[in-house]
Motif scaffolding. Sequence first.
Motif, mmCIF file in Angstrom:
data_model
loop_
_atom_site.group_PDB
_atom_site.id
_atom_site.type_symbol
_atom_site.label_atom_id
_atom_site.label_comp_id
_atom_site.label_asym_id
_atom_site.label_seq_id
_atom_site.Cartn_x
_atom_site.Cartn_y
_atom_site.Cartn_z
ATOM 1 N N GLY A 128 44.979 49.496 45.206
ATOM 2 C CA GLY A 128 46.412 49.271 45.288
ATOM 3 C C GLY A 128 47.036 48.924 43.952
ATOM 4 O O GLY A 128 46.441 48.225 43.130
ATOM 5 N N GLY A 129 48.248 49.418 43.735
ATOM 6 C CA GLY A 129 49.074 48.974 42.628
ATOM 7 C C GLY A 129 48.773 49.538 41.264
ATOM 8 O O GLY A 129 49.631 49.521 40.378
ATOM 9 N N LYS B 147 23.668 49.829 37.756
ATOM 10 C CA LYS B 147 22.320 49.573 38.256
ATOM 11 C C LYS B 147 22.110 49.924 39.734
ATOM 12 O O LYS B 147 20.985 49.874 40.221
ATOM 13 C CB LYS B 147 21.992 48.083 38.064
ATOM 14 N N THR B 148 23.185 50.253 40.462
ATOM 15 C CA THR B 148 23.056 50.532 41.889
ATOM 16 C C THR B 148 23.939 51.718 42.266
ATOM 17 O O THR B 148 24.713 52.217 41.441
ATOM 18 C CB THR B 148 23.479 49.320 42.760
ATOM 19 N N VAL B 149 23.848 52.144 43.522
ATOM 20 C CA VAL B 149 24.731 53.209 44.028
ATOM 21 C C VAL B 149 25.945 52.621 44.741
ATOM 22 O O VAL B 149 26.708 53.348 45.365
ATOM 23 C CB VAL B 149 23.977 54.162 44.982
ATOM 24 N N TYR B 150 26.152 51.312 44.630
ATOM 25 C CA TYR B 150 27.197 50.624 45.382
ATOM 26 C C TYR B 150 28.341 50.132 44.493
ATOM 27 O O TYR B 150 29.080 49.227 44.854
ATOM 28 C CB TYR B 150 26.605 49.421 46.126
ATOM 29 N N GLY B 151 28.503 50.741 43.321
ATOM 30 C CA GLY B 151 29.450 50.215 42.347
ATOM 31 C C GLY B 151 30.887 50.628 42.582
ATOM 32 O O GLY B 151 31.185 51.751 42.994
ATOM 33 N N ALA B 152 31.803 49.719 42.283
ATOM 34 C CA ALA B 152 33.244 49.943 42.417
ATOM 35 C C ALA B 152 33.874 50.191 41.048
ATOM 36 O O ALA B 152 33.294 49.857 40.011
ATOM 37 C CB ALA B 152 33.899 48.719 43.060
ATOM 38 N N ILE B 153 35.072 50.780 41.062
ATOM 39 C CA ILE B 153 35.952 50.756 39.901
ATOM 40 C C ILE B 153 36.906 49.592 40.117
ATOM 41 O O ILE B 153 37.519 49.462 41.183
ATOM 42 C CB ILE B 153 36.721 52.074 39.742
ATOM 43 N N VAL B 154 36.998 48.730 39.133
ATOM 44 C CA VAL B 154 37.684 47.438 39.267
ATOM 45 C C VAL B 154 38.896 47.397 38.329
ATOM 46 O O VAL B 154 38.826 47.900 37.203
ATOM 47 C CB VAL B 154 36.718 46.287 38.918
ATOM 48 N N SER B 155 39.982 46.792 38.793
ATOM 49 C CA SER B 155 41.145 46.615 37.926
ATOM 50 C C SER B 155 41.916 45.374 38.342
ATOM 51 O O SER B 155 42.146 45.151 39.531
ATOM 52 C CB SER B 155 42.062 47.835 37.998
ATOM 53 N N ILE C 5 46.181 36.470 39.066
ATOM 54 C CA ILE C 5 45.224 36.156 40.128
ATOM 55 C C ILE C 5 45.744 36.683 41.465
ATOM 56 O O ILE C 5 46.889 36.443 41.845
ATOM 57 C CB ILE C 5 44.997 34.634 40.216
ATOM 58 N N GLY C 6 44.899 37.405 42.161
ATOM 59 C CA GLY C 6 45.268 37.980 43.444
ATOM 60 C C GLY C 6 45.619 39.450 43.364
ATOM 61 O O GLY C 6 45.597 40.153 44.365
ATOM 62 N N SER C 7 45.936 39.927 42.149
ATOM 63 C CA SER C 7 46.294 41.333 41.979
ATOM 64 C C SER C 7 45.103 42.177 41.525
ATOM 65 O O SER C 7 45.272 43.257 40.985
ATOM 66 C CB SER C 7 47.444 41.474 40.980
ATOM 67 N N GLU C 8 43.904 41.686 41.749
ATOM 68 C CA GLU C 8 42.723 42.492 41.488
ATOM 69 C C GLU C 8 42.512 43.469 42.650
ATOM 70 O O GLU C 8 42.790 43.146 43.792
ATOM 71 C CB GLU C 8 41.483 41.622 41.296
ATOM 72 N N ALA D 113 53.934 41.696 49.862
ATOM 73 C CA ALA D 113 53.132 40.653 49.185
ATOM 74 C C ALA D 113 51.888 40.334 49.997
ATOM 75 O O ALA D 113 51.639 39.190 50.385
ATOM 76 C CB ALA D 113 53.972 39.397 48.963
ATOM 77 N N CYS D 114 51.074 41.345 50.237
ATOM 78 C CA CYS D 114 49.957 41.230 51.191
ATOM 79 C C CYS D 114 48.760 40.483 50.640
ATOM 80 O O CYS D 114 47.839 40.147 51.387
ATOM 81 C CB CYS D 114 49.534 42.622 51.656
ATOM 82 N N LYS D 115 48.718 40.244 49.329
ATOM 83 C CA LYS D 115 47.560 39.586 48.732
ATOM 84 C C LYS D 115 47.692 38.071 48.861
ATOM 85 O O LYS D 115 48.461 37.432 48.151
ATOM 86 C CB LYS D 115 47.396 39.988 47.273
ATOM 87 N N LYS D 116 46.943 37.513 49.815
ATOM 88 C CA LYS D 116 47.017 36.075 50.094
ATOM 89 C C LYS D 116 45.916 35.339 49.312
ATOM 90 O O LYS D 116 44.749 35.744 49.355
ATOM 91 C CB LYS D 116 46.847 35.819 51.594
ATOM 92 N N ILE D 117 46.304 34.281 48.640
ATOM 93 C CA ILE D 117 45.396 33.596 47.724
ATOM 94 C C ILE D 117 45.049 32.215 48.265
ATOM 95 O O ILE D 117 45.931 31.434 48.639
ATOM 96 C CB ILE D 117 46.043 33.475 46.330
ATOM 97 N N TRP D 118 43.755 31.936 48.306
ATOM 98 C CA TRP D 118 43.262 30.641 48.793
ATOM 99 C C TRP D 118 42.405 30.022 47.692
ATOM 100 O O TRP D 118 41.382 30.583 47.300
ATOM 101 C CB TRP D 118 42.445 30.837 50.064
ATOM 102 N N ARG D 119 42.864 28.909 47.175
ATOM 103 C CA ARG D 119 42.146 28.189 46.112
ATOM 104 C C ARG D 119 41.786 29.120 44.944
ATOM 105 O O ARG D 119 40.653 29.121 44.446
ATOM 106 C CB ARG D 119 40.899 27.509 46.665
ATOM 107 N N GLY D 120 42.753 29.945 44.576
ATOM 108 C CA GLY D 120 42.579 30.793 43.410
ATOM 109 C C GLY D 120 41.852 32.096 43.651
ATOM 110 O O GLY D 120 41.597 32.847 42.699
ATOM 111 N N LYS D 121 41.539 32.428 44.922
ATOM 112 C CA LYS D 121 40.837 33.680 45.209
ATOM 113 C C LYS D 121 41.578 34.464 46.286
ATOM 114 O O LYS D 121 41.909 33.928 47.343
ATOM 115 C CB LYS D 121 39.401 33.397 45.687
ATOM 116 N N LYS D 122 41.841 35.738 45.993
ATOM 117 C CA LYS D 122 42.450 36.614 46.993
ATOM 118 C C LYS D 122 41.449 36.866 48.113
ATOM 119 O O LYS D 122 40.296 37.229 47.870
ATOM 120 C CB LYS D 122 42.831 37.950 46.355
ATOM 121 N N LEU D 123 41.894 36.670 49.355
ATOM 122 C CA LEU D 123 41.008 36.872 50.504
ATOM 123 C C LEU D 123 41.593 37.929 51.434
ATOM 124 O O LEU D 123 42.629 37.721 52.058
ATOM 125 C CB LEU D 123 40.807 35.560 51.265
#
Length: 655
Positions: free
Chosen positions: A89-90, A181-189, A201-204, A343-353
């Motif tokens: 997203g985004g 190192k694995t076949v389970y890797g993501a592209i991260v941003s 924070i939360g927009s990852e 604004a769907c990214k909800k943040i709990w104690r600094g981490k998007k959940l």
Amino acid sequence: MYYRVLRINVENGNWYIKEYDGNEIIGPVDLGIHIHEELKTWEKDVFDPSNAVIIGTGLFAGSKLFGTHRLVVVFRSPESRTLHVAAMGGAAYRFIGCGVHAIVIEGRSSKPSIIFVKGNENGVEHVKIEYIDPEELEKIYSGYGEYIGAYALQKYLMDKYWDYIYSTKARPLVVGPAALKTVYGAIVSIDIDFNKKSFIIGSEDFAARGGAGSVLAQAHNVVAIIAGGNWKPQLPKDLIESIALNELFKRIAGKDFVSLVNEATVKYRYDPNIGAGGTFGVNYPHYRELLPLFNFNTMYLPKHIRKKIIDILLENFWKPFKEETYAKGKWTMTTCGEPCPAACKKIWRGKKLDYEPTNGLGPYIGVLELDKTAKLVDLADQLGYDAIVAGHLVAWLFEAVYKGLLDPSDIGLNDRPIMDPMIMNIEILSKNAELAEILLKNIVNHSTEVLKIIATKGIRMAAKYLDEKYMDRIKKIGVKFEDLVVYLPYGDQGYMTPNFYWTPGFLLPLAVTGKYWTNYTSTFTEPEEFAKTVAIRAIKEYEIENAGLCRFHRGWAEKNLSQLYSLIGINIDIDKHAKSMYQKIALYSIKAGAKPRFLESEKAKDVILTLSVEFNVSEWMGKYIKDREATIREWWSRAGKAFAQQMELSQDWIE
């Protein structure tokens, strides 16, 4: 309208731009299918440099339409072994400035590489490739700027190339060690606050399902892409001016655009009936006893027992999130990186959940404490895993140890996890979190022979390997390794694990699964009836993804998408177009030897069987009691044939 594409060969640095007719290629998924057909990638290994990674936006990127800045990735998956689609997203909100709608990456760089693409008002201004030594990359992954893995790499790039990133307003795309190192890797941003030179924070977000990052890293040796600039695609006034946009929707939908969006995204913003919003906030109180927990083992329990477990979960896992995230006067939430009222990214104690990663690395692996789960999600994210498959991996290996198929030492653990949902003691279960943290790191590090096979071969082939290696244990216990993990097989080697919903929708013979291109409601009906709903969703979800639209906006977008395309000069039957492109994916799967096959995991079969009991469908319950295997095969085959008929797939789609 043309779909503008930049093709880069990272082996020799050559690149060129091509424009595709907008009435033929109307989005990134279309382009991905076209490129892979052109390159005949079904003939090659999944990590061959010809396995092009297509990263692109929809044709509405750059507009004022909310939700139209999803960045879509198309590739041949090292898990399913056929074409797959992942999206974040985004990210297209910044990416579209680079001067094209999509980038195609081919060839293999001699060293880990970083691609830079800068756009100006005329299009692409320049393309360049820089390199990073493997030793330096490993050092960064180990720790940089208070982060590890993919997050550390993005922080390093921000520090080293800040002037470039700032001037282009680029949002780097990176991979972590899980991709290498694995076949389970993501592209991260992670989106950037350009005033503070810091992460938002939360927009990852992550293009993760199917191993997109693993292909980018292992097939092409690309570890980062920095693409941005000030190019703006030419779009009509109705789509780029807010007042005109509102007037447009009053004409075509009877309401102004903002009101329409707010009504369609209640679940993802804030549902007053629940007192929370977002997938995590809504799914737990909504699905309740239908949630898959403890590696799907809760589906074997009677409903009143599941209710007790869910009550514990809501009180100790969901309630802290609700109370803190929606504290009076300081809701902690953000967007994925584009302007959006949901604004769907909800943040709990600094981490998007979000629901899926949190359930996968929480209750699905027997962890019922939110703080411990949030820590595990953050670890998986920083290592660059697809968090959904990470949940399946940990749960599978935990249950294999718990049942005695594996010793803890086989996977680098010094204790046994607990995978019994009847143990409703949060403190006793808490050790699962500590063991999961060790295991996630051990898989990436190939800490044991077993984990190296699991990391590099994927779940299905690893299960077959373990069946042979530990044949004596299997004979003693009476269960195979594949029987403890849920997946849909593809061809001889491929597979895909489902999203965390108790439904047959992810286990039918679909060309693309592990995504929401299906009916994922928890229900049990006649197979032909269910298949019709799956076909409808497969077509509509293809359209949404191909438009670069966030599916949280599907409530308003699906009804108006044809008219929006007509505004930019594209006048085609989008349902017919989506079906024809889906057929091409299915044909690719046949050529790749990766058609879906009947379920080989006993637990996967039970996902279907237990739903007939849950919904008291007496006719099918009776059949199951009489002949379980034949009845499951009958329901699955009939549903598959009905789906193939609806989608007009080839006659040999279901064998």
